[in-house]
Structure formats: C-alpha cells, structure tokens
Design a protein around this motif. Sequence first.
Motif, PDB file in Angstrom:
ATOM      1  N   GLU A  40      32.648  42.294  43.220  1.00  0.00           N
ATOM      2  CA  GLU A  40      33.490  41.842  42.282  1.00  0.00           C
ATOM      3  C   GLU A  40      34.726  42.830  41.803  1.00  0.00           C
ATOM      4  OE1 GLU A  40      31.388  40.198  38.950  1.00  0.00           O
ATOM      5  OE2 GLU A  40      30.650  38.453  40.139  1.00  0.00           O
ATOM      6  N   TYR A  41      34.198  44.199  41.658  1.00  0.00           N
ATOM      7  CA  TYR A  41      35.057  45.354  41.250  1.00  0.00           C
ATOM      8  C   TYR A  41      35.957  45.341  42.573  1.00  0.00           C
ATOM      9  CZ  TYR A  41      36.104  49.968  40.399  1.00  0.00           C
ATOM     10  OH  TYR A  41      36.940  51.313  40.340  1.00  0.00           O
ATOM     11  N   TRP A  42      35.441  45.291  43.822  1.00  0.00           N
ATOM     12  CA  TRP A  42      36.344  45.485  44.902  1.00  0.00           C
ATOM     13  C   TRP A  42      37.365  44.591  44.938  1.00  0.00           C
ATOM     14  CZ3 TRP A  42      37.498  50.588  45.402  1.00  0.00           C
ATOM     15  CH2 TRP A  42      36.270  51.347  45.563  1.00  0.00           C
ATOM     16  N   ILE A  43      36.996  43.419  44.820  1.00  0.00           N
ATOM     17  CA  ILE A  43      37.992  41.989  44.780  1.00  0.00           C
ATOM     18  C   ILE A  43      38.734  42.530  43.804  1.00  0.00           C
ATOM     19  CG2 ILE A  43      38.054  39.720  44.533  1.00  0.00           C
ATOM     20  CD1 ILE A  43      35.387  39.343  45.709  1.00  0.00           C
ATOM     21  N   HIS A  44      38.581  42.675  42.572  1.00  0.00           N
ATOM     22  CA  HIS A  44      39.380  43.072  41.647  1.00  0.00           C
ATOM     23  C   HIS A  44      40.751  44.008  41.915  1.00  0.00           C
ATOM     24  CE1 HIS A  44      41.079  43.948  37.569  1.00  0.00           C
ATOM     25  NE2 HIS A  44      40.892  45.076  37.640  1.00  0.00           N
ATOM     26  N   TYR A  45      40.307  45.180  42.618  1.00  0.00           N
ATOM     27  CA  TYR A  45      40.971  46.205  42.868  1.00  0.00           C
ATOM     28  C   TYR A  45      41.803  45.839  43.968  1.00  0.00           C
ATOM     29  CZ  TYR A  45      40.273  50.003  39.693  1.00  0.00           C
ATOM     30  OH  TYR A  45      40.269  50.433  38.442  1.00  0.00           O
ATOM     31  N   GLY A  46      41.309  45.088  45.042  1.00  0.00           N
ATOM     32  CA  GLY A  46      42.316  44.597  45.918  1.00  0.00           C
ATOM     33  C   GLY A  46      43.375  43.475  45.419  1.00  0.00           C
ATOM     34  N   LYS A  47      43.138  42.898  44.616  1.00  0.00           N
ATOM     35  CA  LYS A  47      44.240  41.979  43.697  1.00  0.00           C
ATOM     36  C   LYS A  47      45.192  43.081  43.138  1.00  0.00           C
ATOM     37  CE  LYS A  47      41.386  37.886  42.839  1.00  0.00           C
ATOM     38  NZ  LYS A  47      40.922  37.104  41.929  1.00  0.00           N
ATOM     39  N   ARG A  77      47.500  44.300  45.928  1.00  0.00           N
ATOM     40  CA  ARG A  77      48.380  43.333  46.240  1.00  0.00           C
ATOM     41  C   ARG A  77      49.249  42.990  45.214  1.00  0.00           C
ATOM     42  NH1 ARG A  77      43.358  41.382  48.574  1.00  0.00           N
ATOM     43  NH2 ARG A  77      42.998  41.997  50.688  1.00  0.00           N
ATOM     44  N   LYS A  78      49.322  43.364  44.064  1.00  0.00           N
ATOM     45  CA  LYS A  78      50.274  43.039  42.858  1.00  0.00           C
ATOM     46  C   LYS A  78      49.726  41.512  42.426  1.00  0.00           C
ATOM     47  CE  LYS A  78      54.351  44.482  42.960  1.00  0.00           C
ATOM     48  NZ  LYS A  78      55.779  44.598  43.499  1.00  0.00           N
ATOM     49  N   GLU A  79      48.955  41.193  42.645  1.00  0.00           N
ATOM     50  CA  GLU A  79      48.209  39.843  42.166  1.00  0.00           C
ATOM     51  C   GLU A  79      47.517  39.878  40.617  1.00  0.00           C
ATOM     52  OE1 GLU A  79      45.346  38.446  44.909  1.00  0.00           O
ATOM     53  OE2 GLU A  79      46.730  38.485  46.578  1.00  0.00           O
ATOM     54  N   VAL A  80      47.362  41.198  40.238  1.00  0.00           N
ATOM     55  CA  VAL A  80      47.037  41.593  38.917  1.00  0.00           C
ATOM     56  C   VAL A  80      47.938  42.475  38.416  1.00  0.00           C
ATOM     57  CG1 VAL A  80      45.205  42.304  37.461  1.00  0.00           C
ATOM     58  CG2 VAL A  80      44.854  40.889  39.349  1.00  0.00           C
ATOM     59  N   ASP A  81      48.076  42.474  37.241  1.00  0.00           N
ATOM     60  CA  ASP A  81      49.071  43.450  36.653  1.00  0.00           C
ATOM     61  C   ASP A  81      48.343  44.925  36.739  1.00  0.00           C
ATOM     62  OD1 ASP A  81      51.278  44.277  34.430  1.00  0.00           O
ATOM     63  OD2 ASP A  81      49.315  45.173  33.615  1.00  0.00           O
ATOM     64  N   TRP A  82      49.315  45.895  37.007  1.00  0.00           N
ATOM     65  CA  TRP A  82      48.689  47.310  37.605  1.00  0.00           C
ATOM     66  C   TRP A  82      48.139  47.782  36.230  1.00  0.00           C
ATOM     67  CZ3 TRP A  82      48.283  50.034  41.860  1.00  0.00           C
ATOM     68  CH2 TRP A  82      48.212  51.507  41.769  1.00  0.00           C
ATOM     69  N   GLU A  83      48.744  47.834  35.073  1.00  0.00           N
ATOM     70  CA  GLU A  83      48.300  48.702  34.005  1.00  0.00           C
ATOM     71  C   GLU A  83      47.182  48.052  33.546  1.00  0.00           C
ATOM     72  OE1 GLU A  83      51.091  49.975  31.238  1.00  0.00           O
ATOM     73  OE2 GLU A  83      52.396  51.242  32.668  1.00  0.00           O
ATOM     74  N   SER A  84      47.216  46.969  33.222  1.00  0.00           N
ATOM     75  CA  SER A  84      46.095  46.317  32.586  1.00  0.00           C
ATOM     76  C   SER A  84      44.876  46.254  33.668  1.00  0.00           C
ATOM     77  CB  SER A  84      46.237  45.029  32.094  1.00  0.00           C
ATOM     78  OG  SER A  84      46.760  44.063  33.174  1.00  0.00           O
ATOM     79  N   GLY A  85      45.277  45.930  34.801  1.00  0.00           N
ATOM     80  CA  GLY A  85      44.042  45.762  35.797  1.00  0.00           C
ATOM     81  C   GLY A  85      43.142  47.192  36.068  1.00  0.00           C
ATOM     82  N   LEU A  86      44.027  48.413  35.936  1.00  0.00           N
ATOM     83  CA  LEU A  86      43.267  49.598  35.814  1.00  0.00           C
ATOM     84  C   LEU A  86      42.329  49.871  34.792  1.00  0.00           C
ATOM     85  CD1 LEU A  86      46.011  51.788  37.358  1.00  0.00           C
ATOM     86  CD2 LEU A  86      44.261  51.041  38.764  1.00  0.00           C
ATOM     87  N   GLU A  87      42.694  49.109  33.690  1.00  0.00           N
ATOM     88  CA  GLU A  87      41.790  49.438  32.427  1.00  0.00           C
ATOM     89  C   GLU A  87      40.455  48.361  32.504  1.00  0.00           C
ATOM     90  OE1 GLU A  87      42.317  51.643  29.788  1.00  0.00           O
ATOM     91  OE2 GLU A  87      43.585  52.672  31.340  1.00  0.00           O
ATOM     92  N   ALA A  88      40.400  47.428  33.213  1.00  0.00           N
ATOM     93  CA  ALA A  88      39.615  46.478  33.150  1.00  0.00           C
ATOM     94  C   ALA A  88      38.230  46.850  33.106  1.00  0.00           C
ATOM     95  CB  ALA A  88      39.770  45.447  34.292  1.00  0.00           C
ATOM     96  N   TYR A  89      37.586  47.925  33.761  1.00  0.00           N
ATOM     97  CA  TYR A  89      36.233  48.284  33.506  1.00  0.00           C
ATOM     98  C   TYR A  89      36.192  49.520  32.698  1.00  0.00           C
ATOM     99  CZ  TYR A  89      35.172  45.131  37.481  1.00  0.00           C
ATOM    100  OH  TYR A  89      34.924  43.937  38.197  1.00  0.00           O
ATOM    101  N   LYS A  90      37.061  49.639  31.937  1.00  0.00           N
ATOM    102  CA  LYS A  90      36.750  51.124  31.156  1.00  0.00           C
ATOM    103  C   LYS A  90      35.847  50.734  30.203  1.00  0.00           C
ATOM    104  CE  LYS A  90      39.503  53.657  27.610  1.00  0.00           C
ATOM    105  NZ  LYS A  90      40.764  53.908  26.865  1.00  0.00           N
ATOM    106  N   GLU A  91      35.590  49.628  29.621  1.00  0.00           N
ATOM    107  CA  GLU A  91      34.449  49.616  28.616  1.00  0.00           C
ATOM    108  C   GLU A  91      33.070  49.534  29.171  1.00  0.00           C
ATOM    109  OE1 GLU A  91      34.534  49.977  25.366  1.00  0.00           O
ATOM    110  OE2 GLU A  91      36.686  50.502  25.811  1.00  0.00           O
ATOM    111  N   VAL A  92      33.031  49.085  30.485  1.00  0.00           N
ATOM    112  CA  VAL A  92      31.946  48.948  31.313  1.00  0.00           C
ATOM    113  C   VAL A  92      31.305  50.443  31.559  1.00  0.00           C
ATOM    114  CG1 VAL A  92      30.594  48.086  33.496  1.00  0.00           C
ATOM    115  CG2 VAL A  92      32.141  46.687  32.387  1.00  0.00           C
ATOM    116  N   LYS A  93      32.406  51.208  32.158  1.00  0.00           N
ATOM    117  CA  LYS A  93      32.029  52.598  32.428  1.00  0.00           C
ATOM    118  C   LYS A  93      31.767  53.466  31.264  1.00  0.00           C
ATOM    119  CE  LYS A  93      34.435  56.808  33.533  1.00  0.00           C
ATOM    120  NZ  LYS A  93      35.792  57.389  33.538  1.00  0.00           N
TER     121      LYS A  93
END
Length: 388
Positions: free
Chosen positions: A36-43, A46-62
């Motif tokens: 799921e993580y790598w699918i998310h980064y593929g998106k 490909r600009k299918e997910v907002d760049w800035e918010s997408g990069l922060e998606a796993y911050k709390e998990v980490k």
Amino acid sequence: MSLREKEDFPLCEGSIYFNNAVIGAVPESTIKVLEEYWIHYGKILRKEVDWESGLEAYKEVKNNCKHLFAEIIGAATSEIAFLPNATTGVNTAFSMIPFEKGDNIVLTDLSFPMCATVAHKQREKGVESRFINHENGVVETWQWEKAVDDDTKVLMVDQAGWFNGYLHDIESLAEIAHEHDAYIIVDGTQSVGAIKWNVHKEDVDFLATSTYKWLLGGPYNNSTGFFYVKEGIQEDLGPDYVGGQTLKPAQMRANTTDGFDLYDYEPREDIGRLEIYNQNEAAYVAVENSMKLLLDFGLENVERQIKNIDTAIIEGLQDLDIDIQTPVDEDRRIYINAKIPEYKAVSEKLSKESCYVSPRVGGLRISPGAYNKTDEAEIFIEKIANLI
C-alpha cells in the motif's frame, strides 16, 4: 502458541525457516502495508495524489515507531533516535564518548565483526581493545570483572552473542561498567524483539539495533534502525558528526526560508540532534506494523515460544550426541549453535529440502522465531539425523 495462529507468515509456508538471526520472516499484514505504501507513492509521482499532503501521509505512522520501540525495550520515547542501522548507532555511541589516550574497551570474541571493528578504530585515539575469550560459547560475569579496570571507558556487548545466541547478564555488566565510571554499549540486533527487555532496569547507556531480524521489519537491504541513549547522559555527550538536524528547529527553519545567519549555532538539546542521516520511511512503516503485532502478542509470549522450540531442538540434538556451543539453560540463550559435522555441506543440503539455517563459526546457527511451531523442531531433527 505460535505467532502464525494470529497472522500468516508466507516465508514459513512449505518450509522450516529457522533463520531469523539472518532475516526475520515478515507477517502478511506487514507485506500488505508495504504494498500500500508503494502504491501510494506511485500515485504521488503520477500526480494522482497531491504532492505535499501525499508526502506527509505516513508521518504519524513513522513517528509512532518511536513509541512502539520504546515500549519494546522499556525506554522513554525521548530516549529513542531514528538511525539507519545498528552500525550507525554503535559508531555514534563511540563518537559520543570522550576517550583519552590510555583508556581501554572491554569486549569478547563473541562480538560481531562490526562491533570489534569499531572498537579497533579507537586505537587511533590511543585506546586499547581488550578481548575476553569465550569457553564453549559462554563468557561469565566474573571474566568481565577481571578484565575491567579504572582505565576502562566502554564495555561493548552483543546481546545476544551473534553466532550462538548466548544471553549476557546485562544488568550485572552495567553495574561493573558504572563502578569504574565506564559506559555500556549494547548491539541489540540479535535480541530486540525476541526477548523482554527493560533498558532502565538493566541500566544500559546506549543500545543500537537494526530492524530486519527479530523486529520482523523486512529484508536487510530495505531496513532501518533505532538508537537508544539513556536520558541522563544525552545532554553531556555529543557525536562527532553533525547536520541540519543538529540545529534547533527554529534556526534551521530560519536558514532555509529567511536567510543565512549561521555565524554561530546552538545545537538542539534533545535526541533529535543525532538524526542527521537519511530515514527510510518505508522501512519504518513496515516495522511499525510488525512491532504492533509483537506487542499485541506479548514479548513474554514471543520469548517463551522461541525458547520452547530451542529446547525441543536441543533435546533432539543431544539424543544425536551432537555438541552444542550454546548454554542448555534457557535463561542463557535465545537461539542455538550446534557443532554438526560437515556443517557447511549440511546447511546446503537442508536448504535444498526447504529447511533454512546458517553455517556460523564451526557449526549450524539455528534461530527459530515466535512464528515457528514446536512440531517443526521434530521435523528438523529428523532431517539432521538423515544427513549426519
């Protein structure tokens, strides 16, 4: 009870995987999290997910990794740093210690080559490395007492002994170290996640670990690490290496958004100042899921399952009159090394039968995980009996 009663471990299906001391088998849920993580980064790419918010998606998990790891070793979150691996952690610990010419480091010939190499590096500062020789895989506490003196600056300990699973009495070794105003540094890669730790009770000063073994964090070429530094010494000791993370966050922000003013600097006071290296987010996402599984299962249950399988293997090996270079007493080991004749050839033959162990230092290193089952020990002994 095996962890496989709670979770699938694909690497164990159709095989006997007693090689956790090389790489831990990964639970199915962790594999799915990584997918799921790598699918998310593929998106994102490909600009299918907002760049800035997408990069922060796993911050709390980490960030949650620090809380979970602190719970696993019995520490406070404020004592945990993200570092790439155990090697970086051990080097960082040694760089923080104020060595002087004439000091010495005490360690054993059970040390993993990395730890011994880092100790030898200190010769450039005029520091001696003193090695205690093991006897059939064991180094007793009295041997450490004899080797340590008032010029000792560090006790370097592998927990467990990397090739045979021997468990040192860390609390006693820490007491010996502190009686001589020395520090104790532990490479915990071969036991963190396999036994119930309490670094506060054991009074450890530094502990480093990688995530790809007993923490079940995935293969070593996509793994990461944690570094523990006891709260009371963090403020007094600083590493040789620095970077942007060394700065107080406000000064770092000002120099990246407003303009250069680094004509002087004040380092941060918390453990975050050590986190100057790249942080493999995917590896932290993976190990975060696996640590939740370990904690939910209970580390005492993890340790009990591993030792139950160890005991069954030891009893079978003894019936075959095979010498073991690991203590039989379960309180003193977490895995096993057996002096099997032609052990390298036997290891190769076992792997062809989908049975995985490692040839290490004159024997077979047999390292079951909590995901293994007791009946696998019986099958393993049958295979050994047919090969010797």
